[in-house]
Design a protein around this motif. Structure first.
Motif, short mmCIF file in Angstrom:
data_model
loop_
_atom_site.label_atom_id
_atom_site.label_comp_id
_atom_site.label_asym_id
_atom_site.label_seq_id
_atom_site.Cartn_x
_atom_site.Cartn_y
_atom_site.Cartn_z
N PHE A 1 0.87 -1.35 -0.09
CA PHE A 1 -0.24 0.03 0.03
C PHE A 1 1.01 1.30 0.05
O PHE A 1 0.64 2.15 -0.64
CB PHE A 1 -0.89 0.08 1.27
N SER A 2 2.13 1.30 0.91
CA SER A 2 2.84 2.25 0.70
C SER A 2 3.59 2.52 -0.48
O SER A 2 3.52 3.84 -1.31
CB SER A 2 4.10 2.25 1.82
N PHE A 3 3.75 1.46 -1.41
CA PHE A 3 4.33 1.54 -2.63
C PHE A 3 3.24 2.22 -3.52
O PHE A 3 3.51 2.95 -4.56
CB PHE A 3 4.83 0.14 -3.23
N LEU A 4 2.12 1.63 -3.51
CA LEU A 4 0.82 2.31 -4.38
C LEU A 4 0.71 3.62 -4.05
O LEU A 4 0.47 4.50 -5.14
CB LEU A 4 -0.31 1.45 -4.27
N ALA A 5 0.72 4.14 -2.93
CA ALA A 5 0.48 5.31 -2.56
C ALA A 5 1.62 6.37 -3.27
O ALA A 5 1.52 7.73 -3.45
CB ALA A 5 0.73 5.71 -1.06
N ALA A 6 2.83 5.94 -2.95
CA ALA A 6 4.01 6.62 -3.64
C ALA A 6 4.04 6.88 -5.07
O ALA A 6 4.36 8.01 -5.56
CB ALA A 6 5.40 6.08 -3.26
N VAL A 7 3.28 5.76 -5.82
CA VAL A 7 3.37 5.95 -7.16
C VAL A 7 2.24 6.91 -7.46
O VAL A 7 2.47 7.66 -8.18
CB VAL A 7 2.89 4.47 -7.86
N LEU A 8 1.34 6.76 -6.88
CA LEU A 8 -0.04 7.82 -7.02
C LEU A 8 0.56 9.26 -6.72
O LEU A 8 0.12 10.12 -7.45
CB LEU A 8 -1.14 7.51 -6.19
N PHE A 9 1.39 9.41 -5.57
CA PHE A 9 1.79 10.64 -5.34
C PHE A 9 2.85 11.31 -6.43
O PHE A 9 2.83 12.68 -6.64
CB PHE A 9 2.61 10.60 -4.18
N ASN A 10 3.64 10.44 -7.01
CA ASN A 10 4.62 10.83 -7.79
C ASN A 10 4.12 10.80 -9.33
O ASN A 10 4.55 11.48 -10.22
CB ASN A 10 5.80 9.72 -7.81
N GLY A 11 2.94 10.06 -9.48
CA GLY A 11 2.19 10.47 -10.78
C GLY A 11 2.80 9.47 -11.74
O GLY A 11 2.32 9.20 -12.93
N SER A 12 3.67 8.54 -11.18
CA SER A 12 4.29 7.54 -12.18
C SER A 12 4.91 6.54 -11.41
O SER A 12 5.46 6.78 -10.50
CB SER A 12 4.91 8.29 -13.38
N ILE A 13 5.25 5.43 -11.98
CA ILE A 13 6.17 4.30 -11.47
C ILE A 13 7.73 4.65 -11.50
O ILE A 13 8.43 4.23 -10.93
CB ILE A 13 5.80 2.92 -11.81
N ALA A 14 8.01 5.56 -12.49
CA ALA A 14 9.34 6.01 -12.95
C ALA A 14 9.59 7.03 -11.99
O ALA A 14 8.73 7.77 -11.61
CB ALA A 14 9.45 6.35 -14.39
N ILE A 15 10.85 7.17 -11.78
CA ILE A 15 11.57 8.30 -11.10
C ILE A 15 12.41 8.87 -11.77
O ILE A 15 13.24 8.66 -12.68
CB ILE A 15 12.30 7.85 -9.74
N GLY A 16 12.20 10.39 -11.60
CA GLY A 16 13.30 11.13 -12.38
C GLY A 16 12.51 11.96 -13.54
O GLY A 16 11.54 12.42 -13.66
N ASP A 17 13.25 11.93 -14.74
CA ASP A 17 12.81 12.19 -16.04
C ASP A 17 11.74 11.29 -16.27
O ASP A 17 12.08 10.21 -17.20
CB ASP A 17 13.86 12.29 -16.83
#
Length: 210
Positions: A182-198
């Motif tokens: 659930f924390s991983f899912l929340a981080a993806v939703l907050f980030n807007g994507s599963i990718a980090i950076g560009d």
């Protein structure tokens, strides 16, 4: 990807550097060699547990058990010698840590009992964090192992089937990993994507071969 590999290699660097004097290149290569040998042991353990479970179900004799042991060693070496795995051994790359963490996850699944200790749950959580921190898509393995835990729980007691007690026991044994999901899912939703950076250079797309 998250910087899990770099965090691990920095810790390893300081530990090894305090014990022996060596060049950075040799320290990095020793890190890869240590993980490669650990993967060999984990693969053999996973195969051995699987063959033991299969032998217990069919009630094999001593000769059959010896053949299983010999076959397990050959299969371990066959998997361990996979060329792509050794290609990454010459690079300080995520795939080595990722493979090791997934093997730890599978070994824990193979040794699961009705009640999993808190210490084992923390090891399980660490393996999942390292796996997904090396490659985000490894969260698929996390979900798969949770599903397998649930299936095994109610197939081991066919008379009870899938009931609330079975589900609660599975949740209790995997509560830390479930919180991580659930924390991983929340981080993806907050980030807007599963990718980090560009994110424009790392667009998630369907990959039929995967």
């Amino acid at each position: 990807t998250p910087p899990v590999l770099y965090v691990i290699i920095v810790v390893y660097w300081y530990l090894v550097r305090s014990l022996v004097s060596s060049t950075p290149l040799m320290i990095f290569r020793s890190f890869n060699a240590l993980l490669a040998f650990s993967v060999l042991l984990l693969i053999h353990f996973i195969h051995r547990r699987g063959r033991q479970n299969e032998g217990d179900r069919r009630g094999g004799d001593e000769q059959g058990n010896q053949e299983d042991r010999d076959g397990g060693i050959l299969e371990t070496l066959e998997l361990w010698s996979f060329p792509l795995f050794w290609f990454y051994q010459w690079l300080l790359y995520n795939e080595i840590v990722s493979t090791f963490a997934i093997c730890v996850m599978m070994a824990i699944y193979r040794t699961s009992s009705a009640t999993r200790s808190i210490a084992m749950q923390f090891i399980q959580l660490t393996a999942n964090v390292v796996a997904s921190g090396s490659r985000q898509v490894n969260v698929i393995w996390t979900v798969m192992f949770l599903a397998l835990e649930l299936v095994r729980s109610f197939t081991s007691e066919p008379n009870q089937g899938l009931n609330s007690l079975t589900i609660l026991r599975t949740i209790r044994n995997n509560i830390l990993v479930i919180v991580f999901c659930f924390s991983f899912l929340a981080a993806v939703l907050f980030n807007g994507s599963i990718a980090i950076g560009d994110q424009s250079a790392h667009q998630p797309v369907p990959h039929l071969m995967q």
